[in-house]
Design a protein around this motif. Sequence first.
Motif, PDB file in Angstrom:
ATOM      1  N   CYS A1197       0.791  -1.233   0.000  1.00 50.70           N
ATOM      2  CA  CYS A1197       0.000   0.000   0.000  1.00 50.70           C
ATOM      3  C   CYS A1197       0.829   1.293   0.000  1.00 50.70           C
ATOM      4  O   CYS A1197       0.347   2.330  -0.429  1.00 50.70           O
ATOM      5  CB  CYS A1197      -0.936   0.017   1.212  1.00 50.70           C
ATOM      6  SG  CYS A1197      -2.105  -1.331   1.179  1.00 50.70           S
ATOM      7  N   LEU A1198       2.044   1.247   0.548  1.00 47.38           N
ATOM      8  CA  LEU A1198       2.737   2.511   0.779  1.00 47.38           C
ATOM      9  C   LEU A1198       3.908   2.755  -0.176  1.00 47.38           C
ATOM     10  O   LEU A1198       4.057   3.836  -0.730  1.00 47.38           O
ATOM     11  CB  LEU A1198       3.278   2.573   2.228  1.00 47.38           C
ATOM     12  CG  LEU A1198       2.305   2.205   3.349  1.00 47.38           C
ATOM     13  CD1 LEU A1198       2.999   2.322   4.695  1.00 47.38           C
ATOM     14  CD2 LEU A1198       1.067   3.092   3.325  1.00 47.38           C
ATOM     15  N   CYS A1199       4.764   1.741  -0.354  1.00 44.81           N
ATOM     16  CA  CYS A1199       6.063   1.989  -1.002  1.00 44.81           C
ATOM     17  C   CYS A1199       5.943   2.451  -2.453  1.00 44.81           C
ATOM     18  O   CYS A1199       6.681   3.322  -2.898  1.00 44.81           O
ATOM     19  CB  CYS A1199       6.942   0.751  -0.908  1.00 44.81           C
ATOM     20  SG  CYS A1199       7.411   0.446   0.796  1.00 44.81           S
ATOM     21  N   SER A1200       5.002   1.870  -3.217  1.00 46.76           N
ATOM     22  CA  SER A1200       4.886   2.262  -4.628  1.00 46.76           C
ATOM     23  C   SER A1200       4.484   3.723  -4.757  1.00 46.76           C
ATOM     24  O   SER A1200       4.974   4.441  -5.626  1.00 46.76           O
ATOM     25  CB  SER A1200       3.838   1.402  -5.344  1.00 46.76           C
ATOM     26  OG  SER A1200       4.454   0.261  -5.870  1.00 46.76           O
ATOM     27  N   VAL A1201       3.580   4.139  -3.891  1.00 44.72           N
ATOM     28  CA  VAL A1201       3.133   5.536  -3.949  1.00 44.72           C
ATOM     29  C   VAL A1201       4.307   6.454  -3.596  1.00 44.72           C
ATOM     30  O   VAL A1201       4.522   7.481  -4.231  1.00 44.72           O
ATOM     31  CB  VAL A1201       1.939   5.742  -2.991  1.00 44.72           C
ATOM     32  CG1 VAL A1201       1.614   7.213  -2.829  1.00 44.72           C
ATOM     33  CG2 VAL A1201       0.732   4.972  -3.511  1.00 44.72           C
TER      34      VAL A1201
END
Length: 1571
Positions: A1197-1201
């Motif tokens: 949920c977090l790293c790609s963004v």
Amino acid sequence: MAAERGGCSLEAVPLPPEVRESLAELELELSEGDITQKGYEKKRAKLLARYIPLIQGVDPSLQAENRIPGSSQATAAVSKQQKSRSTNSRDERFRSDVHTEAVQAALAKYKERKMPMPSKRRSVLVHSSVETYTPPDTSSASEDEGSLRRQGRITSTPFQSHSSVEPWLNRVIQGSSTSSSASSTSSHPGGKPAAASSAAAAAATVLADLMAHAQLDNHSAPPDVTTGLVEHLHHERPQVASVRGIPRGYNSSILETADGVPVNSRVSSKIQQLLNTLKRPKRPPLKEFFVDDFEELLEVQQPDPNQPKPEGGQMTVLKGEPLGVVTNWPPSLLAALQRWGTTQPKTPCLTALDTTGKAIYTLTYGKLWSRSLKLAYTLLNKLTSKNEPLLKPGHRVALVFPNSDPVMFMVAFYGCLLADLVPVPIEVPLTRKDAGSQQIGFLLGSCGVTLALTTDVCQKGLPKAQTGEVVTFKGWPRLVWFVIDGKHLAKPAKDWHPQVRDASADIAYIEYKTSKEGSAMGITISHASMLAHCHALTQSCGYSEAETLTNVLDFKREAGLWHGVLTSVMNRMHVVSIPYALMKVNPLSWIQKVCSYKARVAVVKSRDMHWSLLAQRDQRDVNLSSLRMLIVADGANPWSISSCDAFLNVFQSRGLRPEVICPCASSSEALTVAIRRPPDLGGPPPGKAVLSMNCLSYSVIRVDTEEKLSVLTVQDVGQVMPGANVCVVKVDGTPYLCKTDEVGEICVNSGATGTAYYGLLGITKNVFETIPVTAAGVPVSDQPFTRTGLLGFIGPDSLVFVVGKLDGLMVVNIRKHNADDVVATALAVEPMKFVYRGRIAVFSVTVLHDDRIVLVAEQRPDASEEDSFQWMSRVLQAIDSIHQVGVYCLALVPANTLPKAPLGGIHISETKQRFLEGALHPCNVLMCPHTCVTNLPKPRQKQPVGNLVAGKRIAQASGRDVTQLEDNDQARKFLYLADVLQWRAQTTPDHPLFLLLNSKGTVASTASCVQLHKKAERVAAALMEKGRLNVGDHVALVYPPGVDLIATFYGCLYAGCTPITVRPPHPQNLATTLPTVKMIVEVSKSACILTTQGIMKLLKSKEAATAVDIKTWPTILDTDDIPKKKVANIFRPPSPDMLAYLDFSVSTTGILAGVKMSHAAASALCRSVKLQCELYPSRQIATCLDPYCGLGFALWCLCSVYSGHQSILVPPLELESNVSLWLSAVSQYKVRVTFCSYSVMEMCTKGLGTQTDVLRMKGVNLSCVRTCMVVAEERPRIALTQSFSKLFKDLGLSARSVSTTFGCRVNVAICLQPNRLRKLAEQGTAGPDPTTVYVDMRALRHDRVRLVERGSPHSLPLMESGKILPGVKVIIAHTETKGPLGDSHLGEIWVSSPHNATGYYTVYGEEALHADHFSARLSFGDTQTVWARTGYLGFLRRTELTDASGERHDALYVVGSLDETLELRGMRYHPIDIETSVIRAHKSIAECAVFTWTNLLVVVVELEGSEQEALDLVALVTNVVLEEHYLIVGVVVIVDPGVIPINSRGEKQRMHLRDGFLADQLDPIYVAYNM
């Protein structure tokens, strides 16, 4: 003495004076010799008959009725008692059925301890015997089975604690009909006295119990019998009853567990019983010893200063009488054969019988001579290979003849001797898998045998290959099979004559024997020895020409061969050979043949006498008066004495004279060692000794005077053989002569022993060339002696006594026990009621540096669970009482399943082998390691902890310093993930961020920056409008892995709500998965649930209502079709420390913990991962992890963004339908960096193990992978990562690329991927992976790290957990003092980093409870830094490697979670270490989990295999945990595969398992409670 005893024994009973007078007259007549013993007994019995019943308070009519059957054993018992009048040597204590009573008395002493009965699944109960049930005669019995009651065998006096009690008890016993059998039926706990057993017997048993009490109550005086025994009995009744009733049933009383929680369950009540039985440990007091810094020292049993020691003088060598000179004694055995064959050709030599007992053929001496000649000629002249004769003189030849064909065997044996060939007689191999057959094959191979002789019938019966030839048996050399029936033999040429030479030192034949370990050894017997042995036997047995001898033994070896094939020919005797098959059908056959042939000599074993006793009821016309010698070949066995006595009792009335019974002792190495001679051959009167079992266990001979229960009655085996010298030497070490009252190994020096083990020089020297020495070290003779393997001593009158065999010797805790004696005790418990045909095997296995006794018995097909458990507990008590030794394991197998020795009996070494390999398949097991294992190391006392040693490097390490890095500007901008998403939606709207794959490997959905942003906006709008939520409200996101989950997460952030990701319930398993969902929703105080329509229906369904209260759900919104709306303004947090999301996870110990992650922590986490993994928008990474918590959630949920790279999302659930999904995706998208969990790695390893070729064909190529990281919160699983790397190396996966990560609740990412490390000085060696070290497991238990070499004992490989992330600092702190520790010291891992969580989120707000988890400070040193405690044990170690910046690399090794560790015996154990050992113990163990319950170690094992194997595992599991971890397993639970719960990270949920076990929900196959 005798008269005095007679008198005193009647004093207690009011006998009329005239009766007393008559008795006195009788005594006088007997002592003067005016009346025979028999007459005396008859008259005395008649006089007393009217009074004896009164003594017991029993109606005389009952008594009479009970006496009717057969030759009454009751009177026999009485009569035997009286024999002592004449010789004084045979008093009450020699009665050989006393052992049964001793055992019964011993059992009565135990107030039945409640032992928890093992629980077993019904299906397991069903498998009965292999052939369901074969009638008894198809099984086979041997010297170690078959006795009915084994009439006692080790005799001892029943129940007398002192002599003053003896008289009144004696009479009770005389009066009761065979009190031994009676007591065995009536005194078993909980049993109703069997209807058949007379009231007299019942009275006797009650007395036994009284006596048992008398003994317990500190030897209180015996009850006053004169005034009325009956009343006394009456008072004691209730007490006796209480001793008997064994409590049964699952006592489900409410118990408190260790935590004081009441547990009402069947399992825990059993554990409580188990704890009760363990409350009285039998450990000897611990001796002091030096505490070595590291080692756990095993206790060394210190000799007891009061133990009995031999006190006699040194023995002298005992010389046998000289061999007589016989004028016409032939110069060799063959010369004798030639002489009888030519001068007495018509004389019968051997009569063979069929299974009906009819004589089918009589071989005359003429026929034997002519046929042997023919065979010798054929062997030497007619067998060729490649035009060379196949055999040359001296070659070895196998003789394979069935037990029913003595004639052909005899011809083959003498034919070989005449041809100068060496016969090697062996058993007929029936199947390829015969017990011990492989060993025989090795023997044949080592003897260089190429030819096997057999009969036509036998050859037809052997298993054949497709070519029609006999198969090559496992382990056998290639053999030519030659049939010796007449038609295959050639007539010798006129000019051919065999050379009949004088006896020489050349090998005549080789006899095989099986050693204790099961290996077959060939013993070579020279022509000279063979002749000398015949000579000695002829002299000691007084053989004369044309005598008839019946032989029941195996004619291929030992006494059967010596008497029935060799010595008989020497003396032109007629042998009637009784095949084993006939004995099985008709056990009386040998006695009938003795009668019909008027045989003078019979050679038998005790079991033959025993069987005939059971069958003799209806035989009236039997007469044994022709016998002058009944040679008992196994007279050295402890139970032969009872067979001899019982046999004499019954057959004395049929002409059998007492002096005819001649026990003998022999061994394969020394041939006949001693034999008892009848008086007319100059034998002294027979001797008996009642020896203290306890003293014997210290090799000391003490005649037992106190008449205790634990005694061994032995009979002599007569005198040494003519021409032999005998001495007794110490068993171990230098062969020093024993003292006169010491047991040792009997050694013989004579011309009539074996000469060597064929081809085994080393052992030969030890056994055949022993030179006994005196205490001063002076050799007693210049001649070598042969060790016989018999343990014994020389008694009075130079009689030899044998108390055991070296093969059956078990040394437990420095005390010696004999396997045969233990068998005797077990059989005396209730032989025929329970054990199938008396088949019991006893052997020892070495566990933890000491012998442990194992007893295996075949149970009768109709035995119930209750019976078997009760029998087992009684056997344990009897052995404990009589031998003072614990049984380590007692196993029951179905009838007819133990491996059989060739002629019946149990193949002990094969049984032991099966036990150790887990191939015995018992149907019941009872292990008692708690009582037996007394040499465990001392429990550890915690040492006071000192401060850090000066001069030690403090164990701390850190990742790169983030403040110095180039992306600081960006990091400031990227403080809030919601801002980052908006920025990306504006600057790179169409950049793809997410690709979700379905199980077919096709793209199920995608999301670009702008798509994700818009979805998030719609969710935020719905939350505010539909959900009416406020800023800071908590929202539960219940979604399957996918893009929706990510979008709703950002929707919550946009709306200012706090998201909590929750794994959706499993529709097929709502009962267990839904409560967790409900709990997280409640604990997190969620105001709303966001989910899909399908899951929403599920949450409100009827099925859900059975698992949880569905009325209390908060608002549930489905996001499937929410309107396209924009939010007026996106929420912006006032401070980066504000809560961003909650991360909930269930720990392996079953604790649900939510941690708080602030906006700052979330962005710091993403920044660290980005820096460590070098993530940029142009990168692709593949993630096969669950998206609900920890690093898995962050990567989804977090790293790609944050970093802008594209994530290929592979939900692990999809792998269940397509295992290769993840690896195929990695290959297809040419991914450089991928993440997975251990459960995914395991699925790939197990599921794709055989399919790498198929994958290669499909074009799967993993050479693109630079880093494959396993996300874990545990010690790295080396074995799994290594097998994964090895397996997929073929697909291009580099082993260096597989690495591990480490995170935990307080910080989800501490270590990640080792950056490329270089060896110092750039050595280009391809050494082993530098990041693995080996530590000593024993030191770890003491919280110490001790590095050892690979492969050293107790070594444990540990792999470092990856490189520490940028911005993370790690230190190792002492778990109790909280002080810093040095390099390579074990302590708790503490972590400090910007992405630490800020605390636990709990419903009760008990933050204070765990405050120090997040804000701990060191007690000295750097006391300012605030650390979070991970709850994991580990250590740091500076390595010889450098990282990119040239710094030395500090490796972090995680050992395990503190919550999971087991504190046992003051030491700290990691469950995984015990589990690893257990999984290795047996091929059928698929998985294992351990936990403790009230200080008991419980091992749960998943069985991958048939349920038949379930019980094999119990002993193997117990053994391996003892050997490798010095721990005693309390409970072994065997379950089906998949029962051990595993969480999404692939970690075992041991606490769930424990709860399931205690609540009795596991449906186990078997639960064993180790005593």
